[in-house]
Motif scaffolding. Structure first.
Motif, mmCIF file in Angstrom:
data_model
loop_
_atom_site.group_PDB
_atom_site.id
_atom_site.type_symbol
_atom_site.label_atom_id
_atom_site.label_comp_id
_atom_site.label_asym_id
_atom_site.label_seq_id
_atom_site.Cartn_x
_atom_site.Cartn_y
_atom_site.Cartn_z
ATOM 1 N N GLU A 59 0.814 -1.098 0.011
ATOM 2 C CA GLU A 59 0.298 0.070 -0.026
ATOM 3 C C GLU A 59 0.780 1.197 0.089
ATOM 4 O O GLU A 59 1.966 1.027 0.110
ATOM 5 N N GLU A 60 0.230 2.295 -0.091
ATOM 6 C CA GLU A 60 0.785 3.660 -0.222
ATOM 7 C C GLU A 60 1.894 3.918 -1.302
ATOM 8 O O GLU A 60 2.910 4.553 -1.361
ATOM 9 N N ALA A 90 -0.742 -3.791 -6.705
ATOM 10 C CA ALA A 90 -0.911 -3.908 -5.112
ATOM 11 C C ALA A 90 -2.413 -4.029 -4.757
ATOM 12 O O ALA A 90 -3.341 -3.701 -5.190
ATOM 13 N N GLU A 91 -2.557 -4.456 -3.553
ATOM 14 C CA GLU A 91 -3.445 -4.997 -2.833
ATOM 15 C C GLU A 91 -4.572 -3.882 -2.595
ATOM 16 O O GLU A 91 -5.659 -4.107 -2.545
ATOM 17 N N ASP A 92 -4.240 -2.715 -2.553
ATOM 18 C CA ASP A 92 -5.180 -1.571 -2.229
ATOM 19 C C ASP A 92 -5.530 -1.118 -3.701
ATOM 20 O O ASP A 92 -6.430 -0.292 -3.772
ATOM 21 N N SER A 96 1.609 2.248 -8.308
ATOM 22 C CA SER A 96 2.746 2.062 -7.559
ATOM 23 C C SER A 96 3.599 3.133 -7.924
ATOM 24 O O SER A 96 3.806 3.354 -9.161
ATOM 25 N N LYS A 244 2.058 -9.666 4.735
ATOM 26 C CA LYS A 244 1.835 -8.366 4.556
ATOM 27 C C LYS A 244 0.868 -7.482 5.537
ATOM 28 O O LYS A 244 1.082 -6.295 5.567
ATOM 29 N N ARG A 248 0.455 -3.390 6.960
ATOM 30 C CA ARG A 248 -0.650 -2.459 6.945
ATOM 31 C C ARG A 248 -1.148 -2.191 8.110
ATOM 32 O O ARG A 248 -1.518 -0.871 8.334
#
Length: 637
Positions: A59-60, A90-92, A96, A244, A248
């Motif tokens: 994330e981010e 990415a999971e969110d 990226s 992960k 988070r």
């Protein structure tokens, strides 16, 4: 230490790439230009292989592609910034923008792990990502990386609210392992808890909690994508998640763990048997099963590739001869056959190697492969055939537990780096080689001699009894000593003019793979087989058509209690029917292809025998699997 892996030349603040693949190539080009890697294609392949195990996007907007590779000359971290961001998966779901590509030497020292720990602390430092993204120059970006942050004061032990234990690990054991550990440590400090985090990384298991520490722990957080021993945490509050998750929200995980139910590893009394079994069934499958599945999953591509290439070569280019199915000299099908044989030769060592790998990680891989090769090659211990897949399973398990013991010893800090790359592989290889050559090998050779004498003594007796024994041996271990003894005995009888033995053997040989192909088709609606087994079933069917019994090995290795009895019963059926019908075969091969090419006296009856055996195998296998599934459901209900 961090300056050895990261410098200004390894930072690119304006990536031109617009795709994930392009990011990899652009960063790899930087590594190559700086002399950190020797082969761009090889390193890209290793990066992609790691990515296939699990997306490295966080994330981010941060992504951490990484790999251990033989192409790495000197360990390094190359950093890239994409102003617009790219779709990385990415999971969110967000693009990226900040990429840290970690290049680790395969089999080299592990100093880069220390740097990774430093990098981990920077990435989860509040505000660091935004400051780095806004860096105006490489010098400023490097300064941010080297900037020392104010340490977070741990609460005094007398004022701590409690103590928790973390366990982290990712498949590659490089980036996520240490990022998750750092996040848990910071999260625990923020909540006022003491913590100890065990890392299951590329250099082995480090910082394991003692029994005393486990005893006083309030909760356990297992954030791991690889196998760890959970039985030591029996009776403690425990939460299990992926690696992960703490990156988070470490504080949230710790809070969940403190409220989680106590972990039950196994029953402790007769009154709690059912509850304990239910608890175990709801967990991931047993460690032993997971070890076997790790070997089987890696073996399947070799079985499928080798089996289908051999099947294709024999089916199209093969002709029956006294020595078996043969391809005329000069035909291109010989080369295709040779490639298939290579894959088939490797499949048993691969099975053993990756069983050992599942138990003790990378240090066990080489000795596991070596042990599997020796187990499958009877010449090492004076036997006409190796132990097949059963020997490979035994070798993999023995090597795995032996190496696990070797790496668990506390070595001097100067010796520790040599353990995973030298001490464990060498001692493990010598251990399994000595065990098979001097201990296990002699009984195997004696067993094969005794079985041959048994078949010889029965050769003039009742054909039904002989069919049961010969067929049972053919279906038991698919290339192991029992199968090989029955095959070699039948081939030897051809020379004396008694071709009925090879006729029965030829009908029994394809039953196991054909039966498994049919079973996967029948069992699909009952959800008895995993998707990988269903795909392997299709390949097994093709192998069975040309008499390659090894096509059933993955199924037998995965569920021996259901598959081996089914294979034996079906092969017995085919062999007894062949003897009863007086079927003969003059070539040293089996399967429908031999009957269709005219090597058997009653081809139609031979095909009926094979089909009957395959049906018996399939129905028996499905029935046994359904019974086991129903029993499991009843226990867990």
């Amino acid at each position: 230490m961090i300056t050895k892996l990261i410098n200004q030349e390894l930072i690119t603040l304006d990536l031109q790439a617009t795709s994930k693949e392009a990011v990899f190539k652009e960063l790899i080009e930087v590594l190559f230009s700086q002399g950190r890697i020797s082969d761009k294609a090889q390193f890209l392949a290793d990066i992609q292989a790691r990515e296939a195990q699990g997306n490295t996007g966080f994330e981010e907007g941060v992504a951490l592609p990484h790999a251990k590779s033989a192409a790495v000359i000197t360990p390094a971290v190359v950093i890239g910034v994409s102003k617009t961001g790219i779709e990385y998966g990415a999971e969110d779901g967000l693009p990226s923008k900040l990429f840290f590509m970690i290049a680790s030497p395969d089999g080299g020292d592990n100093h880069h792990i220390e740097v990774l720990a430093e990098l981990s602390s920077k990435l989860i430092e509040e505000g660091f990502i935004d400051r780095f993204m806004n860096a105006a120059s490489n010098e400023q970006a490097l300064a941010l990386l080297l900037e020392k942050q104010q340490p977070v004061e741990a609460p005094d032990s007398l004022q701590q609210q409690g103590f928790v234990i973390g366990v982290t690990g990712c498949p590659a054991g490089v980036a996520h392992t240490y990022l998750a550990a750092e996040a848990l440590e910071k999260g625990a400090k923020a909540l006022g808890y003491g913590i100890k985090v065990e890392t299951n990384g590329s250099i082995g298991v480090k910082n394991s909690p003692t029994p005393e520490e486990i005893e006083r722990a309030d909760a356990i957080i297992v954030a791991c994508d690889k196998q760890v021993d959970l039985t030591r945490f029996a009776g403690k509050r425990l939460i299990k998640t992926n690696v992960k998750a703490p990156i988070r929200d470490a504080q949230g995980l710790i809070t969940q763990a403190l409220a989680a139910p106590a972990y039950e590893a196994e029953s402790t009394s007769s009154t709690s048997d059912k509850t304990s079994i239910s608890s175990k069934a709801s967990e991931a499958r047993s460690d032993l099963y997971r070890y076997l599945m790790n070997g089987v999953s890696h073996m399947i591509p070799f079985v499928v590739t080798g089996g289908l290439l051999i099947a294709l070569a024999l089916a199209i280019g093969g002709e029956p001869s006294e020595a078996g199915m043969a391809i005329p000299a000069g035909s291109m099908w010989n080369q295709i056959l040779d490639v298939g044989v290579v894959a088939f030769t490797l499949m048993i060592p691969i099975l053993a190697g990756y069983i050992a790998y599942a138990i003790a990680d990378r240090p066990a891989l080489a000795p596991g492969l070596i042990g599997g090769w020796i187990a499958n090659n009877g010449s090492f211990y004076g036997a006409e055939a190796g132990t097949g897949f059963i020997g490979a399973i035994v070798a993999g398990l023995l090597v795995g537990y032996f190496v696990k013991f070797i790496v668990s010893i506390n070595y001097h800090k100067f010796i520790q780096p040599l353990v995973p790359i030298m001490i464990a592989p060498i001692t493990g290889s010598l251990f399994i080689a000595g065990l098979f050559i001097f201990v296990i090998g002699a009984p195997i050779a004696d067993l094969m001699t005794s079985l041959t004498e048994l078949l010889t003594s029965m050769s003039t007796g009742n054909v039904v009894l002989l069919g049961i024994v010969l067929g049972g041996m053919a279906g038991f271990d698919m290339g192991g000593p029992f199968n090989k003894v029955a095959f070699l005995f039948s081939v030897g009888m051809i020379a004396s003019g008694q071709t009925q033995f090879m006729g029965a053997m030829a009908c029994a040989i394809p039953v196991a793979p054909l039966g498994m192909a049919l079973a996967t088709a029948l069992g699909r609606k009952f959800e008895l087989f995993e998707s990988s087994e269903i795909e392997a079933g299709k390949a097994a069917g093709a192998m069975g058509l040309v008499g390659i019994s090894e096509g059933a090995i993955p199924f037998a290795a995965q569920d021996p209690l259901s598959v081996i009895p089914a294979n034996v019963l079906g092969s017995m059926t085919a062999a007894v029917m062949a003897f009863s019908f007086g079927i003969t075969n003059s070539v040293a091969h089996g399967g429908p292809v031999v009957a269709l090419l005219g090597a058997m006296n009653h081809p139609l009856l031979a095909l009926i025998c094979m089909a009957a055996g395959a049906i018996v195998t399939a129905l028996t296998c499905v029935a046994l699997k359904k019974m086991r599934k129903a029993k499991l459901i009843a226990v867990t209900a």
